[in-house]
Design a protein around this motif. Sequence first.
Motif, PDB file in Angstrom:
ATOM      1  N   GLU A  83      34.573 -16.273  61.861  1.00 35.19           N
ATOM      2  CA  GLU A  83      34.155 -15.380  62.938  1.00 35.19           C
ATOM      3  C   GLU A  83      32.717 -15.694  63.335  1.00 35.19           C
ATOM      4  O   GLU A  83      31.838 -15.801  62.480  1.00 35.19           O
ATOM      5  N   ARG A  92      34.896  -2.670  59.835  1.00 36.67           N
ATOM      6  CA  ARG A  92      36.033  -3.245  59.104  1.00 36.67           C
ATOM      7  C   ARG A  92      35.554  -3.972  57.844  1.00 36.67           C
ATOM      8  O   ARG A  92      36.163  -3.844  56.775  1.00 36.67           O
ATOM      9  N   ARG A  99      36.980  -1.245  49.593  1.00 33.06           N
ATOM     10  CA  ARG A  99      38.308  -1.397  48.992  1.00 33.06           C
ATOM     11  C   ARG A  99      38.255  -2.393  47.824  1.00 33.06           C
ATOM     12  O   ARG A  99      38.775  -2.118  46.747  1.00 33.06           O
ATOM     13  N   ARG A 122      34.390 -12.263  51.005  1.00 29.80           N
ATOM     14  CA  ARG A 122      34.588 -12.397  52.461  1.00 29.80           C
ATOM     15  C   ARG A 122      33.872 -11.267  53.193  1.00 29.80           C
ATOM     16  O   ARG A 122      33.212 -11.480  54.209  1.00 29.80           O
TER      17      ARG A 122
END
Length: 133
Positions: A83, A92, A99, A122
């Motif tokens: 990206e 996000r 998480r 990531r």
Amino acid sequence: MKTIQVSIVTPDGPVYEKDVEMVSVKAESGEMGILPGHVATVAPLQISPVRIKTGGTTDYVAVGGGFIEVRPDKITILAPSAEVASHIDIHRANEAKRRAERRLDDKQTHVDFKRAELALKRAVNRLNVANMK
Ligand code: ATP
């Protein structure tokens, strides 16, 4: 000024394509700075930022690993995800980070720790690159 063509490609298609002055990547073996005319090589990449100098500015792209192929006049980066900094969804990435951290804190044996570790890398890489733009 001499330039080198750079293409960053993912399974979803090309993400970045430009003639640039210099590209810096983090290969598994360490930092690599690539100028036009660089000797041909192939190297695996870390989950890391790619720094691209072009026309007096610097572009940053978050790559999720993959490979770099260098030829004297062309650089190709093939990555599972990539990206450009301005396209990173910070919310996000923060959710993904939370998480992954929750999974890594979990004492249950069913958690795939390697997978959670990679997801965390990531997410952190995306947050870092989003801050570089
Ligand atoms: P998530 O859990 O949020 O999906 P992930 O690390 O598992 O994150 P990937 O499998 O690496 O996601 O990527 C899936 C697709 O979503 C790719 O096309 C990637 O470029 C895109 N993507 C993932 N996270 C972001 C983000 N924060 N901003 C923009 N694009 C993203």
